[in-house]
Design a protein around this motif. Structure first.
Motif, PDB file in Angstrom:
ATOM      1  N   GLN A  16     -30.321 -35.422  -1.277  1.00 32.09           N
ATOM      2  CA  GLN A  16     -29.298 -36.443  -1.516  1.00 32.09           C
ATOM      3  C   GLN A  16     -28.948 -37.164  -0.222  1.00 32.09           C
ATOM      4  N   VAL A  17     -28.866 -36.422   0.856  1.00 36.30           N
ATOM      5  CA  VAL A  17     -28.571 -37.047   2.147  1.00 36.30           C
ATOM      6  C   VAL A  17     -29.726 -37.964   2.547  1.00 36.30           C
ATOM      7  N   LEU A  18     -30.965 -37.486   2.449  1.00 34.46           N
ATOM      8  CA  LEU A  18     -32.120 -38.314   2.791  1.00 34.46           C
ATOM      9  C   LEU A  18     -32.190 -39.554   1.913  1.00 34.46           C
ATOM     10  N   VAL A  46     -25.445 -41.675  -3.618  1.00 29.78           N
ATOM     11  CA  VAL A  46     -26.579 -41.460  -4.524  1.00 29.78           C
ATOM     12  C   VAL A  46     -26.190 -41.900  -5.929  1.00 29.78           C
ATOM     13  N   ALA A  47     -25.018 -41.503  -6.378  1.00 30.23           N
ATOM     14  CA  ALA A  47     -24.561 -41.870  -7.713  1.00 30.23           C
ATOM     15  C   ALA A  47     -24.444 -43.381  -7.861  1.00 30.23           C
ATOM     16  N   GLN A  48     -23.943 -44.027  -6.820  1.00 33.17           N
ATOM     17  CA  GLN A  48     -23.821 -45.484  -6.869  1.00 33.17           C
ATOM     18  C   GLN A  48     -25.201 -46.132  -6.954  1.00 33.17           C
ATOM     19  N   GLU A  49     -26.132 -45.674  -6.140  1.00 27.37           N
ATOM     20  CA  GLU A  49     -27.494 -46.221  -6.169  1.00 27.37           C
ATOM     21  C   GLU A  49     -28.161 -45.966  -7.520  1.00 27.37           C
ATOM     22  N   ARG A 109     -37.441 -42.475  -5.979  1.00 26.51           N
ATOM     23  CA  ARG A 109     -36.906 -42.214  -4.631  1.00 26.51           C
ATOM     24  C   ARG A 109     -36.412 -40.773  -4.501  1.00 26.51           C
ATOM     25  N   MET A 110     -35.774 -40.254  -5.545  1.00 29.15           N
ATOM     26  CA  MET A 110     -35.266 -38.885  -5.469  1.00 29.15           C
ATOM     27  C   MET A 110     -36.421 -37.890  -5.423  1.00 29.15           C
TER      28      MET A 110
END
Length: 81
Positions: free
Chosen positions: A9-11, A49-52, A63-64
């Motif tokens: 999630q950070v990456l 992450v949630a926003q993206e 991407r994830m």
């Protein structure tokens, strides 16, 4: 210690791209820098992450998956060294 999912999630929230040729060190460094920018709290990065995911659902899964694989490899390399 953070989980692979938290590290991913950070990456995910960095500007790094799957098409970049990145070393494990570069991935770990980017995660460290981004985590610092999120106040050292993985849950703050998770908000991005949630926003993206909401803004770009068509690219979220790809991407994830990249982020999960990249951190798994980068941190496995660090542990093995």
């Amino acid at each position: 210690m953070m989980t692979t999912a938290e590290l991913a999630q950070v990456l995910f929230t960095t500007t790094l791209q799957p098409s970049d040729e990145l070393s494990p060190f570069q991935i770990r460094q980017a995660v460290d820098e981004r985590l610092y920018a999120c106040g050292g709290t993985p849950s703050r990065c998770a908000l991005y992450v949630a926003q993206e995911a909401g803004d770009h659902p068509e690219t979220y899964v790809r991407r994830m998956r990249w982020a999960l694989g990249a951190v798994a490899d980068a941190y496995a390399t660090a542990t093995a060294a």
